[in-house]
Write a protein that holds these residues in place. Structure first.
Motif, short mmCIF file in Angstrom:
data_model
loop_
_atom_site.label_atom_id
_atom_site.label_comp_id
_atom_site.label_asym_id
_atom_site.label_seq_id
_atom_site.Cartn_x
_atom_site.Cartn_y
_atom_site.Cartn_z
N LEU A 62 41.73 44.24 32.49
CA LEU A 62 41.17 43.32 33.49
C LEU A 62 41.20 43.96 34.88
O LEU A 62 40.20 43.97 35.59
CB LEU A 62 41.93 42.00 33.49
N TYR A 63 42.36 44.50 35.27
CA TYR A 63 42.48 45.05 36.62
C TYR A 63 41.68 46.34 36.80
O TYR A 63 41.28 46.67 37.92
CB TYR A 63 43.95 45.29 36.96
N ARG A 64 41.42 47.05 35.70
CA ARG A 64 40.58 48.24 35.80
C ARG A 64 39.13 47.83 36.12
O ARG A 64 38.43 48.51 36.88
CB ARG A 64 40.64 49.02 34.49
N ASN A 65 38.68 46.72 35.55
CA ASN A 65 37.33 46.23 35.81
C ASN A 65 37.23 45.47 37.12
O ASN A 65 36.22 45.56 37.83
CB ASN A 65 36.88 45.33 34.66
N PHE A 66 38.28 44.72 37.44
CA PHE A 66 38.26 43.87 38.64
C PHE A 66 39.59 44.02 39.39
O PHE A 66 40.51 43.24 39.17
CB PHE A 66 38.02 42.41 38.24
N PRO A 67 39.68 45.02 40.26
CA PRO A 67 40.95 45.28 40.95
C PRO A 67 41.43 44.11 41.80
O PRO A 67 42.63 43.91 41.96
CB PRO A 67 40.61 46.49 41.83
N GLU A 68 40.49 43.32 42.35
CA GLU A 68 40.85 42.18 43.19
C GLU A 68 40.26 40.90 42.61
O GLU A 68 39.22 40.92 41.95
CB GLU A 68 40.31 42.38 44.62
N ARG A 69 40.93 39.78 42.86
CA ARG A 69 40.42 38.49 42.39
C ARG A 69 39.00 38.25 42.89
O ARG A 69 38.15 37.74 42.16
CB ARG A 69 41.34 37.36 42.86
#
Length: 224
Positions: A62-69
């Motif tokens: 998830l964080y690799r695709n979307f580092p920030e909310r």
């Protein structure tokens, strides 16, 4: 071994960015779908770890695709706008009755949970991001086309504007505080149908004020 002119001149050859793997694209799509569902159910501050769990991916994915909310919120909003625009195009192409096309789109837009996602546009969300602006313009153009066609055909009352439609869809598809979204469909579509009956020509009343335009909505949305 052949040597290109660029290489011979000491310039590194241009490398194409590798395409994302199919499984990576599927993971990204699962994350966006899960986020859309959970934003609707619990609001935009739902823990990202819970979104990863529902998507069936690890937190690192998830964080690799979307580092920030904010990155994930933007992707969800863009996805919903694109899907809703597609619903408008399908209704226009497949319904010969212009008012039925508008009716079909309105119920389809409700299923996309536009109203429930509106709170995500508050706060630090970048409303002027180029991708968002382009998606919004595409959606507005598609809906404006449905309204214009229905009015030209004499099927939609002339004292309403596309802004009136979008405000109603947003308000009627936004869950009431303290209610579960999964139980809202039986109210949403029933109340949308009542609203649509009031839009059909000939008009049965005189509306106060003037028709709401898309420009009205854009201006009012920036009032703090």
């Amino acid at each position: 071994m052949s040597i290109t002119a660029d290489t011979a001149a000491g310039t590194a050859p241009t490398r194409r960015a590798p395409r994302p793997r199919a499984d990576a694209l599927r993971n990204r799509e699962r994350i966006v779908t899960a986020a859309r569902e959970m934003f609707v159910e619990f609001g935009p501050q739902v823990p990202l770890d819970e979104i990863a769990r529902r998507a069936g991916v690890g937190n690192a994915t998830l964080y690799r695709n979307f580092p920030e909310r904010a990155d994930l919120v933007q992707e969800v909003v863009l996805s919903v706008m694109a899907r809703t625009t597609d619903r408008a195009a399908e209704a226009a192409a497949e319904e010969s009755d212009t008012f039925e096309a508008l009716r079909r789109f309105t119920h389809a837009a409700a299923d996309e949970r536009i109203g429930a996602l509106c709170p995500m546009l508050d706060g630090a969300f970048d409303r002027d991001h180029p991708e968002l602006c382009a998606a919004r313009e595409g959606l507005e153009e598609a809906v404006q086309g449905l309204v214009d066609r229905a009015q030209r055909a004499g099927r939609l009352r002339t004292d309403v504007g596309v802004g009136d439609l979008m405000v109603a869809v947003s308000q009627l598809t936004r869950p009431l505080p303290g209610t579960a979204c999964v139980n809202m469909d039986r109210f949403v579509h029933r109340h949308l149908q009542l609203f649509l009956d009031g839009l059909e020509a000939p008009a049965r009343s005189v509306l106060p004020g003037s028709a709401a335009t898309l420009e009205d909505l854009r201006r009012d949305s920036r009032i703090e």
